[in-house]
Design a protein around this motif. Structure first.
Motif, PDB file in Angstrom:
ATOM      1  N   ARG A 131       0.833  -1.213   0.000  1.00  0.00           N
ATOM      2  CA  ARG A 131       0.000   0.000   0.000  1.00  0.00           C
ATOM      3  C   ARG A 131       0.861   1.253   0.000  1.00  0.00           C
ATOM      4  O   ARG A 131       0.582   2.220  -0.715  1.00  0.00           O
ATOM      5  CB  ARG A 131      -0.931  -0.009   1.209  1.00  0.00           C
ATOM      6  N   ARG A 178       2.115   1.822  -3.429  1.00  0.00           N
ATOM      7  CA  ARG A 178       1.039   2.329  -4.301  1.00  0.00           C
ATOM      8  C   ARG A 178       0.768   3.810  -4.040  1.00  0.00           C
ATOM      9  O   ARG A 178       0.611   4.584  -4.982  1.00  0.00           O
ATOM     10  CB  ARG A 178      -0.258   1.530  -4.097  1.00  0.00           C
ATOM     11  N   LEU A 179       0.721   4.202  -2.768  1.00  0.00           N
ATOM     12  CA  LEU A 179       0.486   5.605  -2.431  1.00  0.00           C
ATOM     13  C   LEU A 179       1.560   6.511  -3.025  1.00  0.00           C
ATOM     14  O   LEU A 179       1.266   7.591  -3.533  1.00  0.00           O
ATOM     15  CB  LEU A 179       0.442   5.800  -0.911  1.00  0.00           C
ATOM     16  N   LYS A 180       2.800   6.063  -2.964  1.00  0.00           N
ATOM     17  CA  LYS A 180       3.917   6.850  -3.496  1.00  0.00           C
ATOM     18  C   LYS A 180       4.058   6.707  -5.013  1.00  0.00           C
ATOM     19  O   LYS A 180       4.785   7.473  -5.622  1.00  0.00           O
ATOM     20  CB  LYS A 180       5.238   6.390  -2.866  1.00  0.00           C
ATOM     21  N   GLN A 181       3.401   5.699  -5.581  1.00  0.00           N
ATOM     22  CA  GLN A 181       3.581   5.353  -6.994  1.00  0.00           C
ATOM     23  C   GLN A 181       5.063   5.048  -7.246  1.00  0.00           C
ATOM     24  O   GLN A 181       5.643   5.430  -8.260  1.00  0.00           O
ATOM     25  CB  GLN A 181       3.074   6.470  -7.907  1.00  0.00           C
ATOM     26  N   ARG A 182       5.658   4.345  -6.290  1.00  0.00           N
ATOM     27  CA  ARG A 182       7.094   4.039  -6.315  1.00  0.00           C
ATOM     28  C   ARG A 182       7.326   2.672  -6.932  1.00  0.00           C
ATOM     29  O   ARG A 182       6.626   1.707  -6.621  1.00  0.00           O
ATOM     30  CB  ARG A 182       7.650   4.072  -4.891  1.00  0.00           C
ATOM     31  N   ASP A 183       8.338   2.573  -7.751  1.00  0.00           N
ATOM     32  CA  ASP A 183       8.748   1.321  -8.355  1.00  0.00           C
ATOM     33  C   ASP A 183       9.232   0.373  -7.252  1.00  0.00           C
ATOM     34  O   ASP A 183      10.193   0.692  -6.539  1.00  0.00           O
ATOM     35  CB  ASP A 183       9.872   1.591  -9.354  1.00  0.00           C
ATOM     36  N   GLN A 187       5.099  11.597  -4.038  1.00  0.00           N
ATOM     37  CA  GLN A 187       4.868  10.617  -5.090  1.00  0.00           C
ATOM     38  C   GLN A 187       6.116  10.584  -5.955  1.00  0.00           C
ATOM     39  O   GLN A 187       6.855  11.574  -6.038  1.00  0.00           O
ATOM     40  CB  GLN A 187       3.614  10.961  -5.872  1.00  0.00           C
ATOM     41  N   ALA A 188       6.379   9.452  -6.567  1.00  0.00           N
ATOM     42  CA  ALA A 188       7.602   9.234  -7.339  1.00  0.00           C
ATOM     43  C   ALA A 188       7.853  10.399  -8.291  1.00  0.00           C
ATOM     44  O   ALA A 188       6.955  10.846  -8.999  1.00  0.00           O
ATOM     45  CB  ALA A 188       7.505   7.927  -8.105  1.00  0.00           C
TER      46      ALA A 188
END
Length: 185
Positions: A42, A45-50, A137-138
């Protein structure tokens, strides 16, 4: 909007598998229980991190890292002891203790013992290290205030503990324990 929480509420959120926000030495961070698969996924996903990049673990003391340091030759402990607590993140060979989402595509795990009083209290109250990754976010700049965290994540976080940043101008140095190579200064 995520309201400010007490230490007890924030720790309860961690135990319940939540994602939290908190101030660190240089920027606001997001954290979760490093042993909770759903919380790790989660947070990413929140960070949109690889997920391949991995994340850092932060602790209140080197003793909290005992499970991650098990099997590491004692002579390799000296640089850790000499630089902690402080803004020094070390990439330590993974002994099988680290979750794949924490480690990413690496054979090392990133560890730091914080000197930030609130981070120390948080990890002490939680009883073990927590994930520490910048609250953004990334590809975006990290949040520098609780209000910035709220603007980015709204009510998607389970807890936010207010406090001041630790006064550093940049995030911690990241160094490989085995090679000595600096990956971020």
């Amino acid at each position: 909007m995520t309201e400010a929480c007490t230490l007890e509420t924030t720790v309860a959120a961690l135990h319940a598998g939540g994602v939290i926000a908190y101030p660190t030495e240089a920027v606001w961070g997001l954290g979760c229980d490093p042993d909770n698969d759903e919380a790790l996924a989660r947070l990413l996903r929140l960070k949109q991190r690889d997920p391949a990049k991995g994340m850092i673990l932060v602790a209140a003391s080197i003793a909290q890292f005992a499970p991650w340091l098990e099997g590491l030759p004692l002579e390799r402990h000296a640089p850790l002891v000499a630089s902690w607590p402080g803004p020094h993140t070390w990439l330590v060979p993974d002994n099988g203790r680290s979750h794949a989402l924490l480690r990413g595509d690496h054979d090392r795990v990133a560890l730091r013992v914080s000197a930030h009083p609130l981070v120390v209290k948080l990890c002490t109250a939680f009883g073990k290290p927590i994930v520490s990754t910048s609250a953004n976010q990334a590809g975006e700049p990290p949040a520098m205030s609780a209000d910035a965290v709220r603007a980015i994540f709204g009510d998607q976080l389970d807890a936010l503990i207010e406090g001041e940043l630790g006064g550093l101008e940049r995030p911690s140095t990241i160094r490989d324990l085995i090679s000595g190579r600096i990956l971020r200064s």
